[in-house]
Design a protein around this motif. Structure first.
Motif, short mmCIF file in Angstrom:
data_model
loop_
_atom_site.label_atom_id
_atom_site.label_comp_id
_atom_site.label_asym_id
_atom_site.label_seq_id
_atom_site.Cartn_x
_atom_site.Cartn_y
_atom_site.Cartn_z
N GLN A 139 0.86 -1.11 -0.02
CA GLN A 139 0.08 0.07 0.11
C GLN A 139 0.81 1.35 0.01
O GLN A 139 1.66 1.33 0.82
CB GLN A 139 -0.92 -0.25 1.33
N SER A 140 1.08 1.75 -1.05
CA SER A 140 1.96 3.02 -1.20
C SER A 140 1.55 4.17 -0.41
O SER A 140 0.31 4.37 -0.27
CB SER A 140 2.25 3.46 -2.52
N ALA A 141 2.50 4.94 0.17
CA ALA A 141 2.35 6.21 0.98
C ALA A 141 1.93 7.16 -0.15
O ALA A 141 2.03 6.98 -1.23
CB ALA A 141 3.52 6.47 1.56
N PRO A 142 1.04 8.07 0.49
CA PRO A 142 0.60 9.32 -0.37
C PRO A 142 1.77 9.99 -1.01
O PRO A 142 3.07 9.86 -0.41
CB PRO A 142 0.22 10.41 0.75
N LEU A 143 1.81 9.94 -2.57
CA LEU A 143 2.92 10.60 -3.27
C LEU A 143 2.35 11.72 -4.07
O LEU A 143 1.23 12.27 -3.95
CB LEU A 143 3.04 9.55 -4.45
N THR A 144 3.57 12.55 -4.41
CA THR A 144 2.99 13.65 -5.53
C THR A 144 3.36 13.21 -6.80
O THR A 144 4.51 12.70 -7.01
CB THR A 144 4.06 14.99 -5.08
N ILE A 145 2.48 12.98 -7.59
CA ILE A 145 2.47 12.40 -9.03
C ILE A 145 2.28 13.36 -10.27
O ILE A 145 1.32 14.13 -9.96
CB ILE A 145 1.54 11.21 -8.97
N THR A 156 -1.30 13.22 -4.55
CA THR A 156 -1.46 14.68 -4.85
C THR A 156 -0.92 14.82 -6.15
O THR A 156 -0.03 14.24 -6.81
CB THR A 156 -0.26 15.70 -3.98
N VAL A 157 -1.67 15.39 -7.09
CA VAL A 157 -1.56 15.36 -8.32
C VAL A 157 -1.14 16.67 -8.98
O VAL A 157 -1.51 17.90 -8.75
CB VAL A 157 -2.95 15.02 -8.98
N VAL A 158 -0.06 16.53 -9.68
CA VAL A 158 0.28 17.86 -10.69
C VAL A 158 0.23 17.44 -12.21
O VAL A 158 0.69 16.62 -12.50
CB VAL A 158 1.88 18.00 -10.49
N PRO A 159 -0.89 18.33 -12.74
CA PRO A 159 -1.27 17.89 -14.08
C PRO A 159 -0.42 18.55 -15.02
O PRO A 159 0.04 19.75 -14.80
CB PRO A 159 -2.84 18.43 -14.22
N ASP A 161 9.77 17.94 -5.54
CA ASP A 161 8.92 17.22 -4.76
C ASP A 161 8.16 15.92 -5.33
O ASP A 161 7.25 15.40 -4.95
CB ASP A 161 7.95 17.95 -4.04
N ILE A 162 8.54 15.92 -6.80
CA ILE A 162 7.68 14.82 -7.48
C ILE A 162 8.40 13.59 -7.34
O ILE A 162 9.40 13.20 -7.47
CB ILE A 162 7.56 15.08 -9.14
N ASN A 163 7.26 12.46 -7.00
CA ASN A 163 7.61 11.12 -6.68
C ASN A 163 7.62 10.18 -7.89
O ASN A 163 8.21 8.99 -7.79
CB ASN A 163 7.09 10.60 -5.24
N LEU A 164 6.59 10.62 -8.74
CA LEU A 164 6.41 9.34 -9.74
C LEU A 164 5.77 10.30 -10.88
O LEU A 164 4.89 11.33 -10.87
CB LEU A 164 5.21 8.46 -9.08
#
Ligand SMILES: Nc1ncnc2c1ncn2[C@@H]1O[C@H](COP(=O)(O)OP(=O)(O)OP(=O)(O)O)[C@@H](O)[C@H]1O
Ligand SMILES: [Mg+2]
Length: 640
Positions: A520-526, A549-552, A568-571
């Motif tokens: 179960q992945s931790a909250p990410l900034t994607i 959290t989403v960055v579009p 801060d982008i994880n993915l």
């Protein structure tokens, strides 16, 4: 003229009659052969007037050769001795020209029997003789012509159909020498089944009633081999209309027919492949766009399902909408599969196990009237295919079989190993041939030919898409196998799906021992990249619901700028098909600069190679929130 003539001079009446005759020379000779009278006919075609010739010996009408041989005198002797002479020969006119004469010489005797002279009747046969000669020459020419022809069998039959003559062409084509065949019945050249159908006599009857018979068909040579013949039979009749036989002309057009057939087949194949290609491109394009739309619909509906208050009226509606959309996804998958645009996994599959796993599903689908049996040999090699796709192919084959047996019946699923040594529709190698056969209504030739055509269905609007078999064929070919459909009206259908065997076993086992589902992945900034605003919004919603959290970004270049500006982008999750820079290119740019940043590429296309698969995580479109969650876990794991 065998009547006894009397020596008396003819009466006036007779005289008139004889003079009126112009087609015959009628005159008399004295016992020594001197002309004693002369009629108009004699004057007309020998050229002498009476006063010029009376008293002259008749031998002057003969050619010098005949005179030298003593023929005139001999003929008189024969006439006197036997009572008559009759013959044909060349005679000479006054002007020296010759004519062909028919001559009768009768002796004339008095009451005491004493020879008093000869009656002579001569007829000019030159024209008849010329006509005969011409006829003979033309017959000879014709004979030479017929005998010179070797490309056509030209021969004649008597009214009963027996061969009466035979040319070299006939000998060359059919293999019989004249002495072997003349007198034999021409039905010998027909195949036994044609003889049984009375074809030989039927063709003669047609020639008799219509004057001519013309047809193509199989004929048999002396050595038993067959050839494709073009045959013409003409009835031949005499002047009175009586049938006297048949003229038969046969040509061996086997080569021509084969060339034509090959040409037709090539043309047909080309046409078919062009058509399939065109429909494939169209379908692929539509399916790709639809895939995106469905994703939006399904994604949004799922979110809605969870967010709406617990009101059964609303949730039923949402459930219905979801079900409809999911059926749309299945259709799209088929379209992509047929268009060979689908994202296929290469898995090593044990067929008996795969079929075993489907037993429940198949049982539900079939109902009680249809029974299903499986037959697998104990030593069946595994095949390379995409398990999900193979299941849906098999399901379609089984459903087709069920639909062909409205009153129930039996379906058999079996498999066997086949080794191909000659290059043909499939490359040489070993295959497993998976067979689904039914005892249903089967297909007529036309349906069979068109069954694998995309959108061809006989099941009626709304019942069948006509994409089932196209998809099966697409799948087989994409894996280097083939799909073979065999059927006869009323005799059931056999569908063969050939798949290549073998492959490295490790493809089956997951790379990491921990199952991605468990992480179960931790909250990410994607960072989410998609040029389609709707899809972008939908993915954002799903991710946010998962707690991320989403960055579009709506283009690759914008995504790159964002990455340069923030740390801060994880993915990164990117769509593959975008204008200018594709998802894959973006992924490579990211890898070059931020080697540890995981990238997920979302694609509905099969164009990303295995090599790329190892470096990036792939996400097949359309995807659910659950798929998305798994892909995220997988990509995070791959980088840890
Ligand atoms: N086992 C079978 N027996 C008789 N006819 C068949 C069989 N399988 C296929 N067909 C014929 O081939 C046609 C095309 O089959 P295909 O699976 O491509 O489409 P479909 O079955 O009509 O539609 P869908 O697969 O979407 O339900 C069918 O409509 C049917 O006429
Ligand atoms: Mg079908």
């Amino acid at each position: 003229m065998n009547k006894k003539n009397t020596p008396e001079t003819p009466s006036n009446y007779d005289r008139l009659l004889i003079d009126a005759i112009t087609d015959y020379a009628i005159y008399m000779l004295d016992p020594e052969g001197r002309v004693s009278n002369w009629n108009t006919g004699a004057q007309r075609f020998k050229g002498y007037k009476p006063e010029e010739i009376i008293g002259q010996n008749f031998s002057r009408f003969y050619t010098p050769e005949d005179q030298a041989a003593g023929l005139p005198q001999r003929f008189l002797e024969i006439s006197a001795r036997t009572g008559s002479f009759e013959g044909e020969g060349w005679r000479v006119r006054k002007d020296g020209s010759r004519f062909w004469a028919h001559v009768v010489i009768d002796p004339i005797r008095d009451q005491t029997g004493k020879l008093v002279g000869f009656a002579k009747i001569t007829r000019d046969l030159t024209e008849r003789r010329q006509a005969e000669e011409k006829l003979r020459q033309s017959q000879e020419q014709f004979r030479l012509l017929v005998q010179g022809v070797t490309d056509y069998a030209i021969y004649m039959l008597d009214p009963e159909g027996r061969v009466t003559n035979w040319n070299p062409g006939a000998e060359r084509i059919k293999g019989y020498k004249p002495e072997e065949i003349i007198g034999a019945h021409f039905s010998k050249f027909y195949r036994p089944e044609d003889r049984q159908n009375n074809e030989p006599q039927k063709s003669l009857d047609t020639a008799i009633t219509q004057g001519k018979f013309e047809k193509e068909g199989w004929r048999v040579r002396k050595d038993g081999t067959h050839f494709w013949a073009h045959v013409v039979i003409d009835a031949i009749r005499d002047e009175t209309g009586k049938l006297i036989g048949f003229a038969k002309i046969t040509r061996d057009i086997t080569e021509k027919m084969k060339t034509q057939q090959a040409l037709d087949q090539t043309r047909e194949a080309l046409f078919h492949s062009q058509k399939t290609e065109a429909i494939g491109r169209l379908t692929g394009g539509i399916a790709h766009d639809f895939n995106n739309l469905l994703m939006v619909i399904i994604g949004s509906l799922r979110l809605l399902q969870r967010r709406v208050p617990n009101d059964p009226k609303i949730s039923t509606l949402v459930d219905n909408a979801l079900q409809g959309a999911e059926r749309g996804t299945v259709l799209i998958q088929r379209m992509l599969a047929f268009a060979r645009r689908q994202d296929l996994k290469q898995e090593v599959i044990n067929l008996p196990i795969l079929v075993q796993g489907m037993t429940n599903l198949l049982g539900h689908t079939l109902g009680s009237a249809v029974s299903i049996a499986t037959k697998f040999p104990p030593q069946l090699p595994s095949v390379i295919a995409d398990a999900n796709q193979l299941e849906s192919a098999l399901l379609n084959l089984v459903v087709n079989a069920r639909d062909a047996m409205p009153d129930g019946g039996k379906i058999t699923i079996s498999a066997q190993q086949v080794t191909v040594t000659q290059p043909g529709p499939v490359k040489p190698g070993t295959y497993v041939c998976l067979v689904v056969s039914d005892s249903g209504e089967g297909m007529d030739e036309d349906t069979l030919r068109r069954a694998t055509e995309p959108f061809f269905t006989t099941k009626g609007v709304g019942k069948g898409t006509g994409l089932g078999l196209s998809m099966v064929q697409g799948l087989a070919e994409q894996f280097g196998g083939q799909f073979v459909l065999k059927s006869q009206k009323g005799k059931g259908t056999t569908a063969e799906l050939w798949l290549p065997t073998g492959g490295p076993q490790q493809m089956h086992t997951p790379a990491k021992s921990t199952s991605p589902e468990l992480i179960q992945s931790a909250p990410l900034t994607i960072l989410v990249v998609d040029d389609d605003a709707l899809v972008l919004q939908n993915v954002t919603n799903m991710l946010e619901e998962l707690g991320h959290t989403v960055v579009p970004a709506n283009a690759a270049i914008k995504a790159y700028d964002i990455l340069c500006a923030r740390d801060d982008i994880n993915l990164v999750i990117t769509d593959q098909v975008m204008p200018r820079i594709t998802g894959l290119q973006l992924g490579e740019m990211i890898q070059a600069k931020w080697a540890n940043l995981p990238v997920i590429i979302a694609t509905g296309y099969a164009e990303i190679s295995e090599a790329t698969q190892l470096r990036f995580t792939r996400l097949a479109k359309p995807f659910t929130q659950e798929d998305l969650r798994k892909a995220i876990s997988q990509s995070i794991m791959a980088k840890t």
